[in-house]
Write a protein that holds these residues in place. Sequence first.
Motif, PDB file in Angstrom:
ATOM      1  N   PRO A 138       7.958  -3.785 -59.323  1.00 14.26           N
ATOM      2  CA  PRO A 138       7.060  -3.682 -58.430  1.00 14.26           C
ATOM      3  C   PRO A 138       7.197  -3.899 -57.042  1.00 14.26           C
ATOM      4  N   GLU A 139       8.240  -4.894 -56.728  1.00  9.09           N
ATOM      5  CA  GLU A 139       8.533  -5.082 -55.422  1.00  9.09           C
ATOM      6  C   GLU A 139       9.874  -4.069 -54.898  1.00  9.09           C
ATOM      7  N   ALA A 140       9.959  -3.087 -55.418  1.00  9.25           N
ATOM      8  CA  ALA A 140      11.124  -2.173 -54.974  1.00  9.25           C
ATOM      9  C   ALA A 140      10.807  -1.538 -53.780  1.00  9.25           C
ATOM     10  N   ARG A 141      11.542  -1.249 -52.711  1.00 12.19           N
ATOM     11  CA  ARG A 141      11.524  -0.780 -51.450  1.00 12.19           C
ATOM     12  C   ARG A 141      11.814   0.581 -51.572  1.00 12.19           C
ATOM     13  N   PHE A 142      11.216   1.642 -50.751  1.00  8.76           N
ATOM     14  CA  PHE A 142      11.496   3.030 -50.808  1.00  8.76           C
ATOM     15  C   PHE A 142      11.731   3.602 -49.282  1.00  8.76           C
ATOM     16  N   ARG A 184       5.826   9.895 -51.094  1.00  2.39           N
ATOM     17  CA  ARG A 184       5.564   9.656 -49.592  1.00  2.39           C
ATOM     18  C   ARG A 184       4.139   9.177 -49.233  1.00  2.39           C
ATOM     19  N   ARG A 185       3.387   9.949 -50.024  1.00  2.00           N
ATOM     20  CA  ARG A 185       2.021   9.872 -49.502  1.00  2.00           C
ATOM     21  C   ARG A 185       1.472   8.426 -50.529  1.00  2.00           C
ATOM     22  N   ALA A 186       2.021   8.161 -51.570  1.00  2.99           N
ATOM     23  CA  ALA A 186       1.484   7.026 -52.417  1.00  2.99           C
ATOM     24  C   ALA A 186       2.016   5.687 -52.210  1.00  2.99           C
ATOM     25  N   LEU A 187       3.350   5.822 -51.714  1.00  3.31           N
ATOM     26  CA  LEU A 187       3.931   4.579 -51.613  1.00  3.31           C
ATOM     27  C   LEU A 187       4.318   4.066 -50.261  1.00  3.31           C
ATOM     28  N   ASP A 188       4.410   2.690 -50.107  1.00  2.00           N
ATOM     29  CA  ASP A 188       4.852   2.223 -48.760  1.00  2.00           C
ATOM     30  C   ASP A 188       6.400   2.411 -48.589  1.00  2.00           C
ATOM     31  N   ARG A 206      19.344   1.319 -37.270  1.00  2.00           N
ATOM     32  CA  ARG A 206      18.839   0.111 -37.009  1.00  2.00           C
ATOM     33  C   ARG A 206      17.072   0.026 -37.517  1.00  2.00           C
ATOM     34  N   GLU A 207      16.540   1.065 -37.388  1.00  4.85           N
ATOM     35  CA  GLU A 207      15.147   1.166 -38.065  1.00  4.85           C
ATOM     36  C   GLU A 207      15.322   0.922 -39.718  1.00  4.85           C
ATOM     37  N   VAL A 208      16.231   1.242 -40.313  1.00  8.07           N
ATOM     38  CA  VAL A 208      16.529   1.208 -41.828  1.00  8.07           C
ATOM     39  C   VAL A 208      16.740  -0.387 -42.024  1.00  8.07           C
ATOM     40  N   CYS A 209      17.645  -0.786 -41.277  1.00  3.06           N
ATOM     41  CA  CYS A 209      18.111  -2.297 -41.376  1.00  3.06           C
ATOM     42  C   CYS A 209      16.680  -3.292 -41.226  1.00  3.06           C
ATOM     43  N   ALA A 210      15.891  -3.015 -40.059  1.00  2.00           N
ATOM     44  CA  ALA A 210      14.752  -3.589 -39.865  1.00  2.00           C
ATOM     45  C   ALA A 210      13.919  -3.448 -41.131  1.00  2.00           C
ATOM     46  N   TYR A 211      13.679  -2.359 -41.669  1.00  3.12           N
ATOM     47  CA  TYR A 211      13.016  -2.362 -42.904  1.00  3.12           C
ATOM     48  C   TYR A 211      13.339  -3.025 -44.125  1.00  3.12           C
ATOM     49  N   LEU A 212      14.837  -3.149 -44.067  1.00  2.00           N
ATOM     50  CA  LEU A 212      15.530  -3.780 -45.219  1.00  2.00           C
ATOM     51  C   LEU A 212      15.459  -5.435 -45.127  1.00  2.00           C
ATOM     52  N   ASP A 213      15.223  -5.748 -43.736  1.00  2.00           N
ATOM     53  CA  ASP A 213      15.202  -7.119 -43.242  1.00  2.00           C
ATOM     54  C   ASP A 213      16.639  -7.806 -43.241  1.00  2.00           C
TER      55      ASP A 213
END
Length: 273
Positions: A138-142, A184-188, A206-213
């Motif tokens: 449930p906490e997966a990232r995409f 893409r429409r259903a998930l964050d 850099r954007e990807v790293c920011a998304y992955l924290d």
Amino acid sequence: MTSETDTLGIAEGLKIRRPPKRTQIVDYAFPAVTRLVRSPVFVIAPVRSGSTLLRMLLNSHSRIRAPHELHLRTIGVELTPGFSESSMEELGLDRVELEHVVWDRILHLELLRSDKEILVDKTPGNVFIWKRLKYVWPEARFIFMLRHPEGVISSLENRKDNTTTRESLEATALKYFKPLEEARRALDGLSVRYEQLTAEPEQVTREVCAYLDVKWEPEMLQYGKHYQGQFVPNLGDRSDNIKSGRIQAARVFDDTGGLPPKLAKYATAWGYA
């Protein structure tokens, strides 16, 4: 030692068992158990989208493990009725949830072996099980990997062993495009365009790293200096471009000209028109 004849026989067998390109429908009859990996990252992408390049850039980060394609949807469990089936039901498990346990353990092993913290899987077949992946974790990232439809189809056409018609290749691409856009429409998640990744790799990573924290690392851009595993059939791109260890410019298509409407609509949705 395996002979050439044996190898060919294995290859033919693999072709016969190639999984269908369609969305999985699964019945979750038993509740999910606790996962070892809480928040894995899944790249949702069609074939020939540049996801192998993204994998290698991410795998070059000190905290991110992005192995070859894992093909989780083809890893299953078989239970014998009356014996293991009954036994597992007494433990609150069925075949589906046991598969999830196995998948989770595979990801966990990769993290342990790599001594890293974040697991990324970029298997193209993930587009057909994105709902299941979200259920399992449930906490997966995409991350949604996009490429101009003509770029995908041209890449399929240019494969050395390609003997397929343009019409058939378009049909194959559409099998991936539809569930990708649904996800893409259903998930964050974060959308990444292949053309931008190759043109502005620092900005995009850099954007990807920011998304992955995680903190961005310049070493990511030198992916050829890091061990990325063997180049094996069916586990990712094996082209000379990817083997070069250098980020190379993608072919750019600026509009939807020449695309049939069923493909053009995805080009428009992904910002190519």
